[in-house]
Design a protein around this motif. Sequence first.
Motif, PDB file in Angstrom:
ATOM      1  N   ALA A 185       4.434  19.213 -15.657  1.00 58.49           N
ATOM      2  CA  ALA A 185       3.329  20.091 -15.256  1.00 58.49           C
ATOM      3  C   ALA A 185       2.718  19.707 -13.909  1.00 58.49           C
ATOM      4  CB  ALA A 185       2.239  20.085 -16.330  1.00 58.49           C
ATOM      5  N   ILE A 186       2.996  18.524 -13.424  1.00 60.80           N
ATOM      6  CA  ILE A 186       2.402  18.051 -12.166  1.00 60.80           C
ATOM      7  C   ILE A 186       3.330  18.421 -11.016  1.00 60.80           C
ATOM      8  CG2 ILE A 186       1.570  16.033 -10.905  1.00 60.80           C
ATOM      9  CD1 ILE A 186       1.119  14.735 -13.690  1.00 60.80           C
ATOM     10  N   SER A 187       2.808  19.190 -10.075  1.00 63.58           N
ATOM     11  CA  SER A 187       3.661  19.745  -9.017  1.00 63.58           C
ATOM     12  C   SER A 187       4.278  18.685  -8.114  1.00 63.58           C
ATOM     13  CB  SER A 187       2.867  20.749  -8.174  1.00 63.58           C
ATOM     14  OG  SER A 187       1.882  20.079  -7.417  1.00 63.58           O
ATOM     15  N   VAL A 188       3.646  17.545  -7.932  1.00 61.93           N
ATOM     16  CA  VAL A 188       4.169  16.533  -7.009  1.00 61.93           C
ATOM     17  C   VAL A 188       5.151  15.569  -7.678  1.00 61.93           C
ATOM     18  CG1 VAL A 188       2.244  16.670  -5.385  1.00 61.93           C
ATOM     19  CG2 VAL A 188       2.118  15.067  -7.325  1.00 61.93           C
ATOM     20  N   VAL A 189       5.350  15.690  -8.997  1.00 62.92           N
ATOM     21  CA  VAL A 189       6.349  14.871  -9.677  1.00 62.92           C
ATOM     22  C   VAL A 189       7.710  15.543  -9.486  1.00 62.92           C
ATOM     23  CG1 VAL A 189       7.155  13.941 -11.887  1.00 62.92           C
ATOM     24  CG2 VAL A 189       4.700  13.958 -11.369  1.00 62.92           C
ATOM     25  N   GLU A 190       8.557  14.907  -8.701  1.00 67.81           N
ATOM     26  CA  GLU A 190       9.880  15.475  -8.435  1.00 67.81           C
ATOM     27  C   GLU A 190      10.839  15.210  -9.589  1.00 67.81           C
ATOM     28  OE1 GLU A 190      11.600  14.724  -4.656  1.00 67.81           O
ATOM     29  OE2 GLU A 190       9.867  15.510  -3.593  1.00 67.81           O
ATOM     30  N   THR A 191      10.847  13.987 -10.086  1.00 65.15           N
ATOM     31  CA  THR A 191      11.675  13.628 -11.227  1.00 65.15           C
ATOM     32  C   THR A 191      10.902  12.625 -12.072  1.00 65.15           C
ATOM     33  OG1 THR A 191      12.758  11.785 -10.098  1.00 65.15           O
ATOM     34  CG2 THR A 191      13.848  13.938  -9.966  1.00 65.15           C
ATOM     35  N   TYR A 192      11.354  12.456 -13.306  1.00 60.92           N
ATOM     36  CA  TYR A 192      10.749  11.465 -14.186  1.00 60.92           C
ATOM     37  C   TYR A 192      11.829  10.916 -15.101  1.00 60.92           C
ATOM     38  CZ  TYR A 192      10.909  15.139 -17.651  1.00 60.92           C
ATOM     39  OH  TYR A 192      11.346  16.129 -18.486  1.00 60.92           O
ATOM     40  N   THR A 193      11.609   9.699 -15.568  1.00 64.05           N
ATOM     41  CA  THR A 193      12.535   9.055 -16.483  1.00 64.05           C
ATOM     42  C   THR A 193      11.729   8.459 -17.629  1.00 64.05           C
ATOM     43  OG1 THR A 193      13.937   8.440 -14.621  1.00 64.05           O
ATOM     44  CG2 THR A 193      14.341   7.302 -16.703  1.00 64.05           C
ATOM     45  N   LEU A 196      -4.398  20.550 -13.033  1.00 65.76           N
ATOM     46  CA  LEU A 196      -4.830  20.782 -14.411  1.00 65.76           C
ATOM     47  C   LEU A 196      -4.574  22.222 -14.839  1.00 65.76           C
ATOM     48  CD1 LEU A 196      -8.040  18.607 -14.558  1.00 65.76           C
ATOM     49  CD2 LEU A 196      -5.935  18.281 -15.850  1.00 65.76           C
ATOM     50  N   GLU A 197      -4.665  23.145 -13.915  1.00 68.88           N
ATOM     51  CA  GLU A 197      -4.306  24.537 -14.222  1.00 68.88           C
ATOM     52  C   GLU A 197      -2.812  24.632 -14.524  1.00 68.88           C
ATOM     53  OE1 GLU A 197      -4.482  28.645 -14.896  1.00 68.88           O
ATOM     54  OE2 GLU A 197      -5.960  27.049 -15.028  1.00 68.88           O
ATOM     55  N   ASN A 198      -1.992  23.870 -13.798  1.00 69.30           N
ATOM     56  CA  ASN A 198      -0.558  23.815 -14.101  1.00 69.30           C
ATOM     57  C   ASN A 198      -0.323  23.314 -15.522  1.00 69.30           C
ATOM     58  OD1 ASN A 198       0.009  24.604 -11.474  1.00 69.30           O
ATOM     59  ND2 ASN A 198       0.517  22.545 -10.778  1.00 69.30           N
ATOM     60  N   LEU A 199      -1.089  22.314 -15.926  1.00 67.36           N
ATOM     61  CA  LEU A 199      -0.975  21.775 -17.281  1.00 67.36           C
ATOM     62  C   LEU A 199      -1.355  22.834 -18.309  1.00 67.36           C
ATOM     63  CD1 LEU A 199      -0.442  19.249 -19.050  1.00 67.36           C
ATOM     64  CD2 LEU A 199      -2.911  18.798 -18.885  1.00 67.36           C
ATOM     65  N   ARG A 200      -2.433  23.562 -18.053  1.00 72.01           N
ATOM     66  CA  ARG A 200      -2.861  24.621 -18.974  1.00 72.01           C
ATOM     67  C   ARG A 200      -1.782  25.690 -19.113  1.00 72.01           C
ATOM     68  NH1 ARG A 200      -4.125  29.511 -19.236  1.00 72.01           N
ATOM     69  NH2 ARG A 200      -4.064  29.830 -17.003  1.00 72.01           N
ATOM     70  N   ARG A 201      -1.223  26.119 -17.985  1.00 74.54           N
ATOM     71  CA  ARG A 201      -0.169  27.146 -18.023  1.00 74.54           C
ATOM     72  C   ARG A 201       1.073  26.648 -18.757  1.00 74.54           C
ATOM     73  NH1 ARG A 201      -1.820  28.351 -12.547  1.00 74.54           N
ATOM     74  NH2 ARG A 201      -0.036  27.162 -11.804  1.00 74.54           N
ATOM     75  N   ALA A 202       1.430  25.385 -18.537  1.00 68.92           N
ATOM     76  CA  ALA A 202       2.597  24.827 -19.227  1.00 68.92           C
ATOM     77  C   ALA A 202       2.357  24.782 -20.734  1.00 68.92           C
ATOM     78  CB  ALA A 202       2.904  23.422 -18.694  1.00 68.92           C
ATOM     79  N   LEU A 203       1.164  24.413 -21.147  1.00 72.80           N
ATOM     80  CA  LEU A 203       0.829  24.411 -22.571  1.00 72.80           C
ATOM     81  C   LEU A 203       0.888  25.821 -23.140  1.00 72.80           C
ATOM     82  CD1 LEU A 203      -0.195  23.234 -25.233  1.00 72.80           C
ATOM     83  CD2 LEU A 203      -2.510  23.247 -24.253  1.00 72.80           C
ATOM     84  N   VAL A 263     -12.163  13.754 -12.150  1.00 73.58           N
ATOM     85  CA  VAL A 263     -12.183  15.175 -12.505  1.00 73.58           C
ATOM     86  C   VAL A 263     -12.219  15.289 -14.024  1.00 73.58           C
ATOM     87  CG1 VAL A 263     -10.914  17.349 -12.451  1.00 73.58           C
ATOM     88  CG2 VAL A 263     -10.943  15.900 -10.438  1.00 73.58           C
ATOM     89  N   ASP A 264     -13.138  16.101 -14.507  1.00 71.10           N
ATOM     90  CA  ASP A 264     -13.229  16.428 -15.928  1.00 71.10           C
ATOM     91  C   ASP A 264     -13.124  17.935 -16.063  1.00 71.10           C
ATOM     92  OD1 ASP A 264     -13.931  13.801 -17.192  1.00 71.10           O
ATOM     93  OD2 ASP A 264     -15.617  13.948 -15.800  1.00 71.10           O
ATOM     94  N   ARG A 265     -12.135  18.399 -16.809  1.00 74.10           N
ATOM     95  CA  ARG A 265     -11.958  19.828 -17.043  1.00 74.10           C
ATOM     96  C   ARG A 265     -11.492  20.018 -18.479  1.00 74.10           C
ATOM     97  NH1 ARG A 265     -14.085  19.428 -12.913  1.00 74.10           N
ATOM     98  NH2 ARG A 265     -13.611  20.344 -10.907  1.00 74.10           N
ATOM     99  N   SER A 266     -11.870  21.142 -19.059  1.00 71.21           N
ATOM    100  CA  SER A 266     -11.377  21.457 -20.396  1.00 71.21           C
ATOM    101  C   SER A 266     -11.014  22.926 -20.455  1.00 71.21           C
ATOM    102  CB  SER A 266     -12.422  21.113 -21.458  1.00 71.21           C
ATOM    103  OG  SER A 266     -13.578  21.892 -21.281  1.00 71.21           O
ATOM    104  N   PHE A 267     -10.159  23.257 -21.420  1.00 71.13           N
ATOM    105  CA  PHE A 267      -9.806  24.648 -21.649  1.00 71.13           C
ATOM    106  C   PHE A 267      -9.464  24.827 -23.120  1.00 71.13           C
ATOM    107  CE2 PHE A 267      -6.213  22.473 -19.594  1.00 71.13           C
ATOM    108  CZ  PHE A 267      -5.225  22.574 -20.560  1.00 71.13           C
ATOM    109  N   ASP A 268      -9.661  26.051 -23.575  1.00 73.11           N
ATOM    110  CA  ASP A 268      -9.419  26.405 -24.967  1.00 73.11           C
ATOM    111  C   ASP A 268      -8.081  27.106 -25.109  1.00 73.11           C
ATOM    112  OD1 ASP A 268     -11.900  25.383 -25.651  1.00 73.11           O
ATOM    113  OD2 ASP A 268     -12.908  27.318 -25.575  1.00 73.11           O
TER     114      ASP A 268
END
Length: 144
Positions: free
Chosen positions: A31-39, A129-136, A5-10
Amino acid sequence: MTVRVDRSFDVAASPERVWEFIADPANRARAISVVETYTVEDQEGRRVTWQVSLPIPLIRKTVRVDTEDVTRRPPEYVKFVGKSKVMRVTGEHTIVETDAGSRLENHFVVDGKLPGVEKFFKRNLDSELENLRRALERDLQTTQ
């Protein structure tokens, strides 16, 4: 099967400001919905372990994905690789200066090792990727 997948946004922000957000692996993980936790595994923030919950019949518990930023070129480029028993993911984020701010170009490749992994990401990578854009965008609004 491999999903690409290639996507871009301004965004109306400088490349340096976008870099602050995208170079932080915690921001990418949140920003990734399926990541429950991270370390975060190291002081530089280059290695992060994600616990991922994929809604796939063969996977009944979270999956550990060990990610590492393999290339960083501030303030323009970061590439990470994530490895697990069920998939390998490569993500690249390139920041390009524009007249109105910056463009974030995103390139993802997911190689599934179990049936259903690619199908899930083929259906959902655009929304991730839309989640990433919204988080940014949220991050930019709260810090400007």
